[in-house]
Design a protein around this motif. Structure first.
Motif, PDB file in Angstrom:
ATOM      1  N   VAL A 228     -23.301  -4.527   7.364  1.00 44.75           N
ATOM      2  CA  VAL A 228     -23.721  -2.942   6.363  1.00 44.75           C
ATOM      3  C   VAL A 228     -23.105  -1.226   7.387  1.00 44.75           C
ATOM      4  N   TYR A 229     -23.196  -0.879   6.332  1.00 46.95           N
ATOM      5  CA  TYR A 229     -22.769   0.257   7.165  1.00 46.95           C
ATOM      6  C   TYR A 229     -23.517   1.797   6.260  1.00 46.95           C
ATOM      7  N   LYS A 230     -23.192   2.762   6.685  1.00 47.46           N
ATOM      8  CA  LYS A 230     -23.975   4.050   5.969  1.00 47.46           C
ATOM      9  C   LYS A 230     -22.794   4.546   5.860  1.00 47.46           C
ATOM     10  N   LYS A 231     -23.134   5.890   5.290  1.00 46.65           N
ATOM     11  CA  LYS A 231     -22.437   6.668   4.617  1.00 46.65           C
ATOM     12  C   LYS A 231     -21.469   7.765   5.220  1.00 46.65           C
ATOM     13  N   ASP A 232     -19.715   7.791   5.535  1.00 42.33           N
ATOM     14  CA  ASP A 232     -18.928   8.232   6.297  1.00 42.33           C
ATOM     15  C   ASP A 232     -18.920   7.148   7.330  1.00 42.33           C
ATOM     16  N   ASP A 233     -19.516   6.079   7.446  1.00 46.35           N
ATOM     17  CA  ASP A 233     -19.268   4.735   8.503  1.00 46.35           C
ATOM     18  C   ASP A 233     -17.594   4.205   7.998  1.00 46.35           C
ATOM     19  N   ILE A 234     -16.803   4.851   8.908  1.00 43.95           N
ATOM     20  CA  ILE A 234     -15.162   3.447   8.948  1.00 43.95           C
ATOM     21  C   ILE A 234     -15.560   2.759   9.469  1.00 43.95           C
ATOM     22  N   ILE A 235     -14.708   1.143   9.137  1.00 44.75           N
ATOM     23  CA  ILE A 235     -13.696   0.420   9.203  1.00 44.75           C
ATOM     24  C   ILE A 235     -12.300   0.603   9.551  1.00 44.75           C
ATOM     25  N   ARG A 236     -11.231   0.378  11.168  1.00 39.73           N
ATOM     26  CA  ARG A 236     -10.139  -0.051  11.161  1.00 39.73           C
ATOM     27  C   ARG A 236      -9.857  -0.985  11.038  1.00 39.73           C
ATOM     28  N   PHE A 237      -8.536  -1.140  10.205  1.00 41.07           N
ATOM     29  CA  PHE A 237      -7.578  -2.822   9.967  1.00 41.07           C
ATOM     30  C   PHE A 237      -6.810  -3.278  10.624  1.00 41.07           C
ATOM     31  N   GLN A 238      -6.980  -4.321  10.913  1.00 42.62           N
ATOM     32  CA  GLN A 238      -4.999  -4.860  11.492  1.00 42.62           C
ATOM     33  C   GLN A 238      -4.807  -6.631  10.988  1.00 42.62           C
ATOM     34  N   CYS A 239      -3.821  -6.452  10.276  1.00 40.28           N
ATOM     35  CA  CYS A 239      -3.440  -7.786   9.792  1.00 40.28           C
ATOM     36  C   CYS A 239      -2.756  -8.822  10.283  1.00 40.28           C
ATOM     37  N   VAL A 240      -2.754  -9.715   9.828  1.00 44.57           N
ATOM     38  CA  VAL A 240      -2.363 -10.525  10.399  1.00 44.57           C
ATOM     39  C   VAL A 240      -1.434 -11.193  11.156  1.00 44.57           C
ATOM     40  N   GLU A 241      -0.456 -11.806  11.257  1.00 44.61           N
ATOM     41  CA  GLU A 241       0.622 -12.042  12.267  1.00 44.61           C
ATOM     42  C   GLU A 241       1.635 -12.789  10.634  1.00 44.61           C
ATOM     43  N   ASN A 242       2.658 -12.005  11.059  1.00 44.89           N
ATOM     44  CA  ASN A 242       3.997 -12.061   9.536  1.00 44.89           C
ATOM     45  C   ASN A 242       2.984 -10.815   7.788  1.00 44.89           C
ATOM     46  N   TYR A 243       2.076 -10.470   8.705  1.00 45.03           N
ATOM     47  CA  TYR A 243       1.801  -9.776   7.056  1.00 45.03           C
ATOM     48  C   TYR A 243       2.538  -7.849   7.802  1.00 45.03           C
ATOM     49  N   ASN A 244       2.565  -7.604   6.920  1.00 50.36           N
ATOM     50  CA  ASN A 244       2.355  -5.221   7.610  1.00 50.36           C
ATOM     51  C   ASN A 244       1.715  -4.868   6.629  1.00 50.36           C
ATOM     52  N   ALA A 245       0.708  -3.935   7.702  1.00 53.53           N
ATOM     53  CA  ALA A 245       0.087  -3.379   6.391  1.00 53.53           C
ATOM     54  C   ALA A 245       0.486  -1.745   5.957  1.00 53.53           C
ATOM     55  N   VAL A 246       0.075  -2.052   4.805  1.00 59.88           N
ATOM     56  CA  VAL A 246       0.113  -0.233   3.948  1.00 59.88           C
ATOM     57  C   VAL A 246      -0.321   0.337   3.099  1.00 59.88           C
ATOM     58  N   GLY A 247      -0.880   1.962   4.306  1.00 55.08           N
ATOM     59  CA  GLY A 247      -1.276   2.015   3.927  1.00 55.08           C
ATOM     60  C   GLY A 247      -2.167   3.078   5.815  1.00 55.08           C
ATOM     61  N   SER A 248      -2.885   3.391   5.863  1.00 50.14           N
ATOM     62  CA  SER A 248      -3.362   4.283   6.735  1.00 50.14           C
ATOM     63  C   SER A 248      -4.117   3.176   7.869  1.00 50.14           C
ATOM     64  N   GLY A 249      -4.724   1.707   7.320  1.00 58.71           N
ATOM     65  CA  GLY A 249      -5.480   0.628   7.852  1.00 58.71           C
ATOM     66  C   GLY A 249      -7.185   1.400   8.386  1.00 58.71           C
ATOM     67  N   ILE A 250      -7.428   2.861   7.616  1.00 60.71           N
ATOM     68  CA  ILE A 250      -8.624   2.698   7.780  1.00 60.71           C
ATOM     69  C   ILE A 250      -9.571   2.728   6.430  1.00 60.71           C
ATOM     70  N   ALA A 251     -10.482   2.178   6.537  1.00 66.75           N
ATOM     71  CA  ALA A 251     -11.354   2.385   5.473  1.00 66.75           C
ATOM     72  C   ALA A 251     -13.247   2.803   5.821  1.00 66.75           C
ATOM     73  N   ARG A 252     -12.756   3.935   5.162  1.00 65.47           N
ATOM     74  CA  ARG A 252     -14.687   5.078   4.840  1.00 65.47           C
ATOM     75  C   ARG A 252     -15.746   4.591   3.905  1.00 65.47           C
ATOM     76  N   CYS A 253     -16.836   4.690   4.441  1.00 68.30           N
ATOM     77  CA  CYS A 253     -18.305   3.996   2.953  1.00 68.30           C
ATOM     78  C   CYS A 253     -18.232   5.768   2.673  1.00 68.30           C
ATOM     79  N   SER A 254     -18.534   5.825   1.172  1.00 69.99           N
ATOM     80  CA  SER A 254     -18.537   6.594   0.570  1.00 69.99           C
ATOM     81  C   SER A 254     -19.757   6.482  -0.715  1.00 69.99           C
ATOM     82  N   ARG A 255     -19.750   7.796  -1.598  1.00 72.29           N
ATOM     83  CA  ARG A 255     -21.142   7.013  -2.700  1.00 72.29           C
ATOM     84  C   ARG A 255     -19.975   5.857  -3.399  1.00 72.29           C
ATOM     85  N   ASP A 256     -18.588   5.930  -3.729  1.00 71.64           N
ATOM     86  CA  ASP A 256     -18.094   5.090  -4.713  1.00 71.64           C
ATOM     87  C   ASP A 256     -17.852   4.186  -4.140  1.00 71.64           C
ATOM     88  N   GLY A 257     -18.206   3.111  -2.462  1.00 72.30           N
ATOM     89  CA  GLY A 257     -17.998   2.618  -1.878  1.00 72.30           C
ATOM     90  C   GLY A 257     -16.795   2.647  -0.558  1.00 72.30           C
TER      91      GLY A 257
END
Length: 560
Positions: A228-257
């Motif tokens: 469980v994460y609170k507002k404005d908490d962030i999580i960074r992602f790394q793709c598994v082998e043979n996959y490429n990240a599309v986007g910044s690789g960061i997710a932020r908890c907000s009012r809308d999820g």
């Protein structure tokens, strides 16, 4: 006298005509009242006569609610009618606001017709009577009235910021909610509206603390271990082998999820463009990492690698096809493409794929009329081959082929070639003759058959004797052998023994320890190798048929 006659004729004609007329009038028929035709929407008359004469008329008034009249006339015994009775018009019954009406009786706004009023969606009938009828005096009742549907007023909590008509709401009114605290979010709908049934579309929401559960992004590895994460908490992602990240690789908890700007897509290699490839060798449009393609290049180009492999850095090799370029033909001084003009080698140009006419340097000859520059070099491999010097031959004659690649020779009387037969044939390969031509005396012996690891002369005089001592190794097969005794014999004291393979039966041979051959009258004689069991000779075979590698490595000694 003539005038009197004319006057009398005129009067006579007039008198006759009058008689005929009054006779016809007297003959026309009358009409009985019972045969008057039916007159729709006309009043019945009680004062009708039983019989009416020709040309007599009767007028009929219309019933209540209808206007006009009918007139019937007797015509030689038959009634004819004219006129009509029409229903009285009432005009338009009147529109009602937020409602509609339809005719339920009749097909026009005339006497006797009725209309029914209904209210549109979100409105309800406020009048007790919802229909009108066209009477003699016009439309009865008043135009019905539709009023809007209302919903119950809302009583939201103080945590909510409410916008919209929530105190006196009516149909289609929308009320929106928002939490007053930025750390809270709605638990329920952001907006509700008043429906056509007078009910709200949803419940009033509540406010709760903003939290987000751990997100799941396919083919990725998120950092952190919280669920469980609170507002404005962030999580960074790394793709598994043979996959490429599309986007910044960061997710932020907000009012809308989670506000995510990341997804992992499997890395693929697309069919490359502009690489001189034969694209039919690519059977798909995309390939996964590790997949290989046995690609084919266009004509005039060659593969840089046997296969193209899809990697995380795209295709390997990156450049799959390269132009076919050959070095100059060794030992040549001119070459030209069969579709081009002559070009000396020292001119600045490249030798590319194709077929060439060429000239070799002095001392070399062309092995083919043309040479082809291919992906594997020149074909033939050595277009220019060294010529062989013409050998000397005593006591014989030679015939050289036109291209100087072979010589046939024979010997003069009382001489013979050192090889079998009355003539011999040698060839020139890479500047060397396959053998040295030689004529020997008829009473001399030709060279001994070849024995591994021995040396011998090309000519032996009469009475010459040669002894060969062989060391025989492991047993493999006992087949016919000349000079080497029997292949696969084992040495035991002064005996050599062995057995033949299954196809050749068995042969246990006994030979001299020192195997000798003697030259007599120009021919070699060899001691026999007999079968001890059957007391019959063991067959011999030529040197080229030896199969035992141990014999090839044997140690042999030739003694003159």
């Amino acid at each position: 006298m003539p005038f009197f006659i004319s006057f009398s004729a005129f009067h006579l004609f007039f008198i006759v005509s009058l008689c005929i007329y009054f006779t016809g009038v007297a003959a026309q028929k009358g009409c009985p009242a019972r045969k008057i035709p039916e007159l729709q929407n006309a009043e019945n008359r009680s004062d009708l006569k039983d019989q009416y004469i020709h040309a007599e008329s009767v007028r009929f008034a219309c019933n209540t609610g209808f206007v006009g009249f009918f007139r019937v006339t007797c015509r030689d015994g038959v009634w004819s009618k004219s006129g009509r009775c029409q229903a009285k018009q009432c005009g338009h019954p009147g529109d009602t606001l937020n409602g509609d009406f339809t005719l339920i009786v009749g097909d026009d706004f005339v006497f006797g017709s009725s209309v029914q009023y209904t209210c549109r969606k979100g409105y309800t009938m406020a009048s007790r009577i919802s229909h009108r009828t066209c009477l003699l005096i016009g439309w009865d009742n008043i135009v019905p009235f539709c009023e809007v549907v209302k919903c119950e007023p809302l009583n939201p909590s103080e945590q909510l910021d409410v916008s919209g008509n929530f105190e006196a709401p009516q149909y289609s009114d929308v009320v929106e909610f928002e939490c007053n605290s930025p750390a809270e979010k709605l638990n329920g709908p952001r907006q509700i509206y008043c429906t056509d049934t007078g009910d709200w579309s949803g419940q009033i929401p509540t406010c709760q603390e903003i939290t987000c559960t751990r997100p799941e992004i396919p083919n990725s590895i998120p950092d952190g271990k919280n669920n469980v994460y609170k507002k404005d908490d962030i999580i960074r992602f790394q793709c598994v082998e043979n996959y490429n990240a599309v986007g910044s690789g960061i997710a932020r908890c907000s009012r809308d999820g989670w506000t995510m700007s990341v997804r992992c897509e499997e890395f693929t290699c697309k069919v490359p463009d502009g690489q001189f490839l034969n694209f039919t060798s690519f059977h798909a449009t995309e390939y996964k990492v590790g997949e290989k393609v046995n690609y084919v290049c266009l004509e005039k180009y060659k593969k840089r690698e046997p296969f193209a492999t899809c990697t995380l850095n795209n295709w390997r090799p990156q450049t799959m096809c390269e132009e076919i370029i050959c070095k100059r033909i060794p030992n040549s001084y001119y070459a030209r493409h069969i579709h081009a003009g002559w070009s000396p080698y020292n001119w600045p140009h490249r030798i590319t794929y194709g077929q060439y006419n060429y000239y070799c340097n002095k001392g070399f000859k062309e092995t083919q009329p043309t040479a082809t520059c291919t992906a594997h070099g020149w074909a033939p491999e050595n277009p220019c081959e060294a010529k062989c010097d013409i050998p000397n031959l005593s006591n014989g004659y030679m015939v050289l082929t036109k291209d100087e690649s072979a010589i046939s020779y024979t010997c003069v009387e009382r001489y013979k070639p050192k090889t079998e037969g009355w003539w011999d044939y040698i060839t020139c390969t890479n500047g060397k003759w396959s053998d040295t031509p030689q004529c020997i005396a008829n009473n001399s012996c030709r060279a001994l058959p070849v024995v591994y690891n021995t040396t011998h002369k090309n000519e032996y005089s009469v009475g010459a004797k040669v002894e060969i001592q062989c060391y025989l190794g492991k047993i493999s097969k006992c087949i016919d052998v000349k000079l080497e005794c029997t292949e696969n014999c084992t040495r035991s004291n002064d005996e050599r023994k062995g057995s033949m393979d299954e196809d050749g039966g068995t042969c246990e041979a006994e030979c001299q320890t020192d195997y000798s051959a003697t030259c007599r009258d120009g021919e070699w004689t060899f001691p026999p190798c007999s079968d001890k069991v059957k007391d019959s000779p063991c067959d011999m075979v030529q040197d080229g048929q030896l199969e035992n590698e141990e014999l090839k490595k044997s140690i042999a000694k030739q003694i003159k």
